[in-house]
Structure formats: C-alpha cells, structure tokens
Design an enzyme around this catalytic site. Sequence first.
Site, PDB file in Angstrom:
ATOM      1  N   GLU A 124      -3.034  44.628 -71.515  1.00 14.15           N
ATOM      2  CA  GLU A 124      -2.439  43.461 -72.240  1.00 14.15           C
ATOM      3  C   GLU A 124      -1.177  43.088 -71.762  1.00 14.15           C
ATOM      4  OE1 GLU A 124      -1.938  46.602 -72.942  1.00 14.15           O
ATOM      5  OE2 GLU A 124       0.309  46.691 -73.379  1.00 14.15           O
TER       6      GLU A 124
ATOM      7  N   ASP B  14       2.031  49.460 -78.125  1.00 12.98           N
ATOM      8  CA  ASP B  14       0.603  49.425 -77.648  1.00 12.98           C
ATOM      9  C   ASP B  14      -0.495  50.230 -78.100  1.00 12.98           C
ATOM     10  OD1 ASP B  14      -1.583  48.595 -76.179  1.00 12.98           O
ATOM     11  OD2 ASP B  14      -0.711  49.336 -74.124  1.00 12.98           O
TER      12      ASP B  14
ATOM     13  N   ASP C 123      -6.670  46.613 -73.852  1.00 11.43           N
ATOM     14  CA  ASP C 123      -5.578  47.675 -73.500  1.00 11.43           C
ATOM     15  C   ASP C 123      -4.962  47.139 -72.149  1.00 11.43           C
ATOM     16  OD1 ASP C 123      -3.802  49.807 -73.969  1.00 11.43           O
ATOM     17  OD2 ASP C 123      -5.243  51.342 -73.394  1.00 11.43           O
TER      18      ASP C 123
ATOM     19  N   LYS D  54       8.167  42.949 -69.638  1.00  9.97           N
ATOM     20  CA  LYS D  54       6.935  43.123 -70.444  1.00  9.97           C
ATOM     21  C   LYS D  54       7.641  44.076 -71.682  1.00  9.97           C
ATOM     22  CE  LYS D  54       2.922  46.345 -71.257  1.00  9.97           C
ATOM     23  NZ  LYS D  54       2.082  47.302 -71.009  1.00  9.97           N
TER      24      LYS D  54
ATOM     25  N   ARG E 208      -0.317  42.786 -68.243  1.00  3.89           N
ATOM     26  CA  ARG E 208      -0.755  41.905 -67.355  1.00  3.89           C
ATOM     27  C   ARG E 208      -0.924  40.538 -67.739  1.00  3.89           C
ATOM     28  NH1 ARG E 208      -5.453  45.248 -64.892  1.00  3.89           N
ATOM     29  NH2 ARG E 208      -3.993  46.944 -65.953  1.00  3.89           N
TER      30      ARG E 208
ATOM     31  N   LYS F  77      -6.501  53.032 -78.055  1.00  2.00           N
ATOM     32  CA  LYS F  77      -6.247  54.237 -77.308  1.00  2.00           C
ATOM     33  C   LYS F  77      -6.384  55.391 -78.195  1.00  2.00           C
ATOM     34  CE  LYS F  77      -2.117  52.435 -75.020  1.00  2.00           C
ATOM     35  NZ  LYS F  77      -2.443  52.579 -73.510  1.00  2.00           N
TER      36      LYS F  77
ATOM     37  N   ASP G 182       6.719  51.059 -74.857  1.00  2.00           N
ATOM     38  CA  ASP G 182       5.531  50.012 -73.857  1.00  2.00           C
ATOM     39  C   ASP G 182       6.451  48.759 -73.672  1.00  2.00           C
ATOM     40  OD1 ASP G 182       3.745  49.796 -72.260  1.00  2.00           O
ATOM     41  OD2 ASP G 182       2.339  48.647 -73.765  1.00  2.00           O
TER      42      ASP G 182
HETATM   43  N1  BES Z   1       1.109  50.456 -71.616  1.00  2.52           N
HETATM   44  C1  BES Z   1      -0.079  51.039 -71.117  1.00  2.52           C
HETATM   45  C2  BES Z   1       0.188  51.792 -69.977  1.00  2.52           C
HETATM   46  C3  BES Z   1       1.025  52.960 -69.949  1.00  2.52           C
HETATM   47  C4  BES Z   1       0.600  54.306 -70.081  1.00  2.52           C
HETATM   48  C5  BES Z   1       2.456  53.144 -70.231  1.00  2.52           C
HETATM   49  C6  BES Z   1       1.083  55.420 -70.047  1.00  2.52           C
HETATM   50  C7  BES Z   1       3.057  54.167 -70.204  1.00  2.52           C
HETATM   51  C8  BES Z   1       2.562  55.515 -70.272  1.00  2.52           C
HETATM   52  C9  BES Z   1      -1.086  49.829 -70.551  1.00  2.52           C
HETATM   53  O1  BES Z   1      -0.941  48.739 -71.373  1.00  2.52           O
HETATM   54  C10 BES Z   1      -2.421  50.207 -70.480  1.00  2.52           C
HETATM   55  O2  BES Z   1      -2.976  50.573 -71.581  1.00  2.52           O
HETATM   56  N2  BES Z   1      -2.956  50.371 -69.359  1.00  2.52           N
HETATM   57  C11 BES Z   1      -4.412  50.928 -69.311  1.00  2.52           C
HETATM   58  C12 BES Z   1      -4.825  49.927 -68.188  1.00  2.52           C
HETATM   59  C13 BES Z   1      -6.336  50.232 -68.161  1.00  2.52           C
HETATM   60  C14 BES Z   1      -6.864  49.560 -69.495  1.00  2.52           C
HETATM   61  C15 BES Z   1      -6.967  49.391 -67.281  1.00  2.52           C
HETATM   62  C16 BES Z   1      -4.253  52.213 -68.529  1.00  2.52           C
HETATM   63  O3  BES Z   1      -3.406  52.441 -67.808  1.00  2.52           O
HETATM   64  O4  BES Z   1      -4.911  53.028 -69.108  1.00  2.52           O
HETATM   65 ZN    ZN Z   2       0.679  48.479 -72.597  1.00  2.00          ZN
HETATM   66 MN    MN Z   3      -2.292  48.892 -73.075  1.00  2.32          MN
END
Ligand code: BES
Ligand code: ZN
Ligand code: MN
Length: 489
Positions: A337, A258, A335, A253, A339, A265, A276
Amino acid sequence: MTDVSPIEFHDLDLDKIKELAGRICVVMTPDGKMGPAARRVNRLTRGKLTRVAQEKPFLALKEGEGLTMHYPSGMAAESLLIVKLSRNPTFEAARLAGAEIAKFRTPAALTVLTMSQTKLAEIAFGLALRSYEFIAHRTGEQIPLGDVTISCTKPEERAEKYAPLAAVAEGVFFTRDLVNEPANILTTTEFADRLLALKDTGLKVSVLEEKDMEKLGMGALLGVGQGSVMPSKIVVMEWNGGGDEAPFAFVGKGVTFDTGGVSLKPAAGMEDMTMDMGGAGTVAGVMKSLALRKAKANVVGLVGLVENMPDGNAQRPGDVVTSMKGDTIEVINTDAEGRLVLADVIWYAQEKFKPTGLINLATLTGAVIIALGHDHTGVFSNNDALCKDFMKAANAEGEGAWRLPLAPAYDKLLKSRIADMKNIGGRAAGSITAAQFIQRFVKDDQPWIHLDIAGTALLAADSDLAPKGATGWGVRSLDRLIRDKYEPK
Ligand code: BES
Ligand code: ZN
Ligand code: MN
C-alpha cells in the site's frame, strides 16, 4: 512531547569542583593527559585518575567510552564518570562521548568538566540525542533527569555553535515521538493536528482532505484508506527561508497502521506496524529542524496519512484504481500500500511545487531488511549528482545508507494483464520492484531519491545515539544535505 534537555555552557571554576554535588564527568586523553579540571579532580582524589589512566579497564576503552567511580574521595560528588577523549576528537568520538555521558545521567544534576577541547557542540549533541526516553504512556511519578552543565572556556561561543544542533535534536525527538506512538493515539487526524501545531515554528502548514483528493483524482491513495474509519489526509509543510527559487521537496509515507488490508498480515509482529508512518515522521522532523534553526532555503514537506485496514468497504485484491497521474494500477496485494500512497503524493508534489529535487522516505518493504538488515537504509535514485550529495551527508552523520540499482528489467515485472501496471513485482528483488513502481510517478527530468527505511526507522536494541525503539533515522542527514547544498555558506 519529549523535551530535549537544555544544556548550559559555563566558565570553568576550578575552586568549585570539590563542592560540586550530584554527578560529575571528566575527560582524559587516551594517553592519560588531563586538563586543569581533571588535574584538580586528580589532586582531590589523591591521584586516582593517574592510576586509572595506567590500568587495563581504561586502556581497553574506545574513544568516547568511559568508566564510573562512585563516591570519589575528597569530593562532594556522588559519582564520577571518566571519559576517554582526545583534545581534538573525531566528530564520531565526540558524539559517542556525549552519548556515554547521557547514559550516566540520573535525576541528580550533572556537570561535565571538559578539557575545553574542540567539538564540544558535538559532545552536547550526542548527549542530547542519547538522553531520549519515550515515557508518554507510563503512569506513576516520573522523575525527570537532572540539569546538565558543561564547564568550558568561551561558553558563549560554544552555546552559539550548539544552538543549530539543538534544533536538529528537537526534530529528531519529534520524529521519534511520532514513530513510537501507538496507532490508536496517532490516528491520521491526530497526526495532522500535531503537524498543524508546527505553525508555531513559522512553518506554513495546510491539509488536503478526502474531498480535495477526490477532486485531484488521487484514486491510488484513497483506495488504501477506504477500509478505515479514519480519514485519509495529505499534510503540506512549507518552509520559505530562501529567496524565490523553487523548493526542495521531501515526501513521506504515513501509514498510521498497516494491517495489510484484505491481504492481511500474520499476527506475529503486526504490532510493529505502528511505525509504518516512519517516512512521514522523518519528513516532519526535518521540517521542524529547518524551521527551528531558520534554514536559509526553501523546502516543502508532504506526507500522505492513511490507515490500511480491512473492513466491508476495504479495497480488494484485484481492484483497479486510477492515480492522479492518470495511470491505472491493478492492486494484486493490498499490503503493498505504501507505493500507492506515495504515487499520488509524489505526483502532486511535482505538479504543485516543481521542486529542484525530491526525496521520498518510506517503510516500504520487508525485503530491504532481508537485503541490508538494520544498519543501512536502501537508497534508489535516478540522479547520480543528487545521490552523491545525499550519500556524503549520510556518511558524515553516520547514518547508514546503501545504494541499490534501478533498471528496466525490474520495471518489466510490474506488467499487468488488465491495467497499466500492477502494484507488486513478485518475491525476487522486492525492494527494487517497489522502487521501480514509485519511479513510474517521478517525471523524467525530476532529480529524485527513494529511501526505504523499513529496517532503520525502528530498532529492537539500543544504538549509539538512541535507546531501542524509534531512531529518527534520516533527520540529521537530510538536514545536513539542505545545509551543505542548498543554503548559502
Ligand atoms: N509496511 C510494510 C513494509 C515493512 C515491513 C515495514 C517490515 C517495516 C517492517 C509494507 O507496506 C509491506 O507490507 N510490504 C510488503 C510488500 C509485499 C506485499 C510486496 C512486504 O514487504 O512484505
Ligand atoms: Zn506498509
Ligand atoms: Mn503493507
């Protein structure tokens, strides 16, 4: 680009020790045994090492740790580091000793007087890895660290043993540089350019542009990037060091930043989302390592490079996109994204390369940090044999990894009212539902592992083999997996 310090191995010349300028490191065993070099230092300093060995500060040290003595009498050196290490140390202690020596470095030259113990290559590897510093954006004069020489018997043999590890260190540094780089500099275009430059190492590198991805029907990946002015890309790196067998595949990825997109966020901590692209960074680092040490295996690395931004053209919550596989996805949260990016790159990797095994890496969920913290990557797999091989490699490298379950009950949480699936499951088991989502794009007979590195790619504090910031987690384990399982002995 951060250079890996060259490390020279030289024959030990006892008579030169007195006149050696700069910094010197000697080793002593936990019970105070010394080799010829340490005995010479002990004589020059009128028995200081003998005394040190009996006193509490030395006795309290763990193997691999050391203590410093400035301006040792009877010697020209400015400082002396005494490291506690057995003649036949464990793998781990040898690397820790190397890291301890790295922390002792200054712009002055450094000579490491060994006991010619086993695992000198591991000491050198620890030294190289822990000497990393990300100074690309500091102005003013940067004085580089001094040269490193390791004095030992059979120096040519030692250097030969260290060479493949130096190649892995190059890969780790490449990953760390990519992950530490801010998003205004490491755009998708810049990222692709840095990967194209890997052609110098003998890798075959090609790029899929947005128009190519449109033709392939990659609606899931393209939807993520459509709110950014930076073009989305997939970069494919091929290493053909084996016969004509199908390759092993790594998929990463690579979200260069992000913001969350329209599902924005919160501001606090958003700056960390420059990391990210950590999965893509790790894939790139492993491919570089494999090429530099001329691995005798076929391996392909694919990275999906996109930026997740909210603008007038951005994807909306509720949008439905069609993936290359043909499945439709309702994007409940923009968010989630990563996946969406992986879905298309993983499908493409399987269609194009029919890999014998596929491992994807991604900073995928905050939930994995809640579950495992920063010491273990979350591991998900549909194949016990491949997973066992990977866990063995990670364990040998001391890179924390912990397997979490997959099961149909979690997959059910992805049911959508209007499309084939939605892109989030809900708050419960967030890392597992993310893994279930990815598994929908993995063919049934495809051995596969998903590594959620959200907690391990970047650390706020120093770790054993890295200063705070990007760790390069996974480069060593994946390189070892290929070496131990896919290369002829
Ligand atoms: N890039 C983030 C995950 C992340 C969080 C990486 C903290 C490193 C540190 C990912 O794209 C994300 O935002 N995931 C969300 C998913 C949710 C919306 C289901 C999350 O983990 O909050
Ligand atoms: Zn992300
Ligand atoms: Mn995200």
